[in-house]
Design a protein around this motif. Structure first.
Motif, short mmCIF file in Angstrom:
data_model
loop_
_atom_site.label_atom_id
_atom_site.label_comp_id
_atom_site.label_asym_id
_atom_site.label_seq_id
_atom_site.Cartn_x
_atom_site.Cartn_y
_atom_site.Cartn_z
N ASP A 3 0.79 -1.24 0.01
CA ASP A 3 -0.18 0.01 -0.07
C ASP A 3 0.98 1.16 -0.06
OD1 ASP A 3 -2.47 -1.42 0.00
OD2 ASP A 3 -2.29 -1.56 2.41
N LEU A 4 2.14 1.25 0.84
CA LEU A 4 2.74 2.36 0.86
C LEU A 4 4.04 1.95 1.29
CD1 LEU A 4 3.18 5.48 1.49
CD2 LEU A 4 2.67 4.84 3.89
N LEU A 5 5.18 2.59 0.54
CA LEU A 5 6.48 2.29 0.81
C LEU A 5 7.40 3.63 0.85
CD1 LEU A 5 9.02 0.20 0.48
CD2 LEU A 5 9.23 1.02 -1.80
N PHE A 6 8.02 3.80 2.19
CA PHE A 6 9.00 4.76 2.42
C PHE A 6 10.39 4.16 1.98
CE2 PHE A 6 5.82 4.59 5.63
CZ PHE A 6 5.41 6.18 5.96
N HIS A 7 11.03 4.99 0.83
CA HIS A 7 11.98 4.65 0.27
C HIS A 7 13.20 5.58 0.63
CE1 HIS A 7 14.73 3.29 -2.85
NE2 HIS A 7 14.88 4.84 -3.43
N ASN A 8 14.36 5.03 1.13
CA ASN A 8 15.44 5.71 1.43
C ASN A 8 15.48 6.35 2.84
OD1 ASN A 8 18.18 6.35 1.41
ND2 ASN A 8 17.72 8.12 0.08
N VAL A 9 15.15 5.67 4.00
CA VAL A 9 14.61 6.41 5.06
C VAL A 9 15.96 5.96 6.11
CG1 VAL A 9 12.34 6.77 5.05
CG2 VAL A 9 13.27 4.60 5.93
N THR A 10 16.12 7.02 7.10
CA THR A 10 17.11 6.52 8.22
C THR A 10 16.21 6.00 9.22
OG1 THR A 10 18.79 8.24 7.70
CG2 THR A 10 18.72 7.39 10.01
N ILE A 11 16.31 5.07 9.94
CA ILE A 11 15.46 4.47 10.93
C ILE A 11 16.49 4.18 12.22
CG2 ILE A 11 14.01 3.43 9.59
CD1 ILE A 11 14.90 0.75 10.15
N PRO A 12 16.03 4.08 13.45
CA PRO A 12 16.51 3.76 14.64
C PRO A 12 17.58 2.45 14.44
CG PRO A 12 14.66 4.45 15.25
CD PRO A 12 14.64 4.27 13.64
N ILE A 22 4.48 -1.07 3.89
CA ILE A 22 3.02 -1.13 4.60
C ILE A 22 2.15 -1.91 3.68
CG2 ILE A 22 1.41 0.06 5.88
CD1 ILE A 22 4.52 0.60 6.65
N SER A 23 1.36 -2.77 4.26
CA SER A 23 -0.08 -3.30 3.79
C SER A 23 -0.98 -3.66 5.23
CB SER A 23 0.56 -4.73 3.40
OG SER A 23 1.39 -4.65 2.23
N ASP A 24 -1.93 -3.00 4.73
CA ASP A 24 -2.93 -2.92 5.70
C ASP A 24 -2.86 -2.59 6.91
OD1 ASP A 24 -4.78 -4.24 3.77
OD2 ASP A 24 -4.34 -6.17 4.25
N GLY A 25 -1.89 -1.44 7.05
CA GLY A 25 -1.64 -0.79 8.32
C GLY A 25 -0.40 -1.50 9.27
N ILE A 26 0.22 -2.44 8.35
CA ILE A 26 1.28 -3.31 8.91
C ILE A 26 2.32 -3.06 8.52
CG2 ILE A 26 1.80 -5.58 9.82
CD1 ILE A 26 -0.66 -4.36 11.54
N ILE A 27 3.50 -3.31 9.04
CA ILE A 27 4.87 -3.34 8.42
C ILE A 27 4.92 -4.76 7.85
CG2 ILE A 27 7.46 -2.78 8.62
CD1 ILE A 27 6.80 -1.14 11.01
N THR A 28 5.15 -4.83 6.42
CA THR A 28 5.26 -6.31 5.89
C THR A 28 6.61 -6.12 4.95
OG1 THR A 28 3.94 -5.45 4.06
CG2 THR A 28 2.79 -6.64 6.01
N TYR A 29 7.37 -5.27 5.03
CA TYR A 29 8.31 -5.04 4.09
C TYR A 29 9.67 -4.27 4.73
CZ TYR A 29 11.82 -4.48 -0.12
OH TYR A 29 12.78 -4.36 -1.08
N LEU A 30 10.55 -4.67 4.79
CA LEU A 30 11.74 -4.10 5.70
C LEU A 30 13.44 -4.41 5.03
CD1 LEU A 30 12.21 -1.90 7.76
CD2 LEU A 30 12.56 -3.88 9.48
N ALA A 31 13.87 -3.71 4.23
CA ALA A 31 15.10 -4.18 3.49
C ALA A 31 15.97 -2.94 3.28
CB ALA A 31 14.62 -4.68 2.10
N LYS A 32 17.17 -3.16 2.98
CA LYS A 32 18.03 -2.15 2.72
C LYS A 32 17.76 -1.37 1.37
CE LYS A 32 21.92 -4.59 3.18
NZ LYS A 32 23.29 -4.79 2.86
N THR A 33 18.04 -0.21 1.45
CA THR A 33 17.61 0.66 0.24
C THR A 33 18.55 0.27 -1.16
OG1 THR A 33 16.99 2.49 1.30
CG2 THR A 33 17.54 2.66 -0.99
N GLU A 34 17.91 -0.15 -1.99
CA GLU A 34 18.49 -0.56 -3.32
C GLU A 34 17.98 0.33 -4.53
OE1 GLU A 34 20.73 -2.46 -3.12
OE2 GLU A 34 20.67 -3.85 -1.07
N ASP A 35 18.62 0.18 -5.66
CA ASP A 35 18.26 0.80 -6.60
C ASP A 35 17.05 0.31 -7.12
OD1 ASP A 35 20.68 2.42 -6.84
OD2 ASP A 35 21.66 0.89 -8.08
#
Length: 407
Positions: A3-12, A22-35
């Motif tokens: 549903d939503l992707l934050f691309h190239n963020v700094t996280i704690p 994000i899918s249906d209000g839940i974090i379903t994807y978490l990976a290092k930023t790639e091209d």
């Protein structure tokens, strides 16, 4: 497709730039930023800006916020603050409580608070008015901020006949947590015993105001530790204030701090109120009046911080922004390093979440998508420069109320 992707963020706690999906209000994807960018209906190009979990306010009083205009004189100590508030409560109406509570909640939401624990006064003076109002507001604001309600016997449980029945009724109405304040009752141990018994009966967690003084002999925390272990309540008890511990001889304080950690008790520092009311009898070497944060952390206790009061007899200050309290605590607890800045942000998010029993808060797979995007690429600057909170999301839904930072 996300549903939503934050691309190239700094996280704690990550040295790598990340993509968060994000899918249906839940974090379903978490990976290092790639091209290559994961497919999503909407992509937020963050350019390295900081993405934090939603802020958690673990200790606040909504029903007695913004009372300064109703006060005939200012409180100069804890006893006066309690008495003046007790007097003011006699004129509280539901409409008055609702108006002042909504004012705080709207500010908190704008600052990015996505979870909040509120102590609601229940006693023969105000009855269940505050609880009834806050139960309604819990539903009204549920899509913006998740609210936990603590049944709080500010006037004492046994000093005020009828309070035990009111507390039980409040739990039946739908309160989430049993509260206590042993230092303001006839018998602290009797008070603690009642709180634990009611919590066990209702299968609810506990949150005490405890040892709010400079007196090193006021250590009800020891009885709370014993009851926590006896009831098997590890991880289900939180305490606010705990300022007497800062006046205890260091070697003894270390042992108590270790016991607190062993019992899984979370400690909430409340520096705005504690700095204002404590240390007033000291003529020299004036005590800071705040629980020994570094010692508690060193011994393994979960420590967070809360706003507590907003512009009332206990604290004639406050905005509802947890980052105000973070900066204040950074000064008073001498938390000034880069690592300390990360710690303070954790205390305002994941550690506060742990204190109020949240299991799915923080930027990790399958947690709720509660976020704040800050206009900075440096997490430390969130405390030092207070960059604007660009956007706030609750369960993946963008919130409309955004507060511009004070400059």
């Amino acid at each position: 497709m996300l549903d939503l992707l934050f691309h190239n963020v700094t996280i704690p706690h990550s040295s790598e730039r990340m993509d968060v999906g994000i899918s249906d209000g839940i974090i379903t994807y978490l990976a290092k930023t790639e091209d290559e960018v994961a497919p999503a209906k909407e992509v937020i190009e963050a350019d390295g800006r900081v993405l934090l979990p939603g802020l958690v306010e673990p200790h606040i009083h909504l029903d007695k916020a913004y009372l300064l205009d109703q006060m005939e004189q200012d409180a100069t100590n804890l006893t006066e603050a309690i008495q003046f508030t007790s007097d003011l409560k006699k004129s509280f109406t539901k409409e008055d409580i609702r108006r002042r509570s909504v004012k705080v909640l709207e500010k908190c939401v704008g600052y990015g608070v996505t979870h909040l624990r509120c102590h609601v006064e229940v006693d023969p003076i105000v009855g269940l008015k505050g609880m009834e109002v806050l139960l309604e507001l819990r539903e009204t604001f549920r899509d913006q901020v998740e609210i936990q309600l603590v049944v709080f016997p500010q006037e004492g449980i046994f000093k005020q006949p009828g309070t035990t029945d009111l507390m039980e009724k409040a739990m039946l109405l739908g309160a989430d947590v049993v509260g206590g304040i042993p230092y303001n009752d006839n018998d602290a141990v009797e008070h603690i015993d009642f709180v634990f018994a009611l919590a066990a009966k209702c299968n609810k967690p506990i949150d005490f105001h405890v040892d709010f003084s400079d007196d090193p002999t006021q250590l009800a925390i020891r009885d709370i530790v014993k009851r926590t272990l006896a009831y098997g309540y590890q991880g289900k008890v939180s305490v606010g204030h705990l300022t007497s511990l800062a006046s205890v001889p260091y070697d003894e304080a270390k042992l108590i701090a270790a016991d607190i950690a062993k019992a899984g008790i979370s400690v909430m520092a409340l520096p705005a109120t504690d700095l204002f009311l404590n240390g007033r009898s000291d003529q020299e070497r004036v005590r800071r009046g705040v629980t020994p944060v570094k010692l508690l952390l060193e011994k393994g206790a979960n420590v967070s911080f809360g706003t507590n009061n907003i512009q009332n007899p206990f604290t004639p200050f406050g905005t509802g922004d947890p980052l105000d309290i973070a900066l204040l605590l950074a000064h008073v607890a001498q938390l000034g390093t880069r690592q300390d800045a990360e710690l303070l942000l954790d205390m305002a998010t994941v550690q506060a979440a742990k204190a109020i029993g949240l299991k799915d808060h923080g930027i990790a797979l399958y947690n709720k998508a509660d976020f704040i995007l800050f206009d900075t690429t440096n997490p430390r600057q969130i405390l030092l420069e207070r960059p604007p909170r660009q956007t706030i999301w609750k369960r993946g839904v963008k919130q409309r109320t955004i507060v511009t930072e004070r400059r």
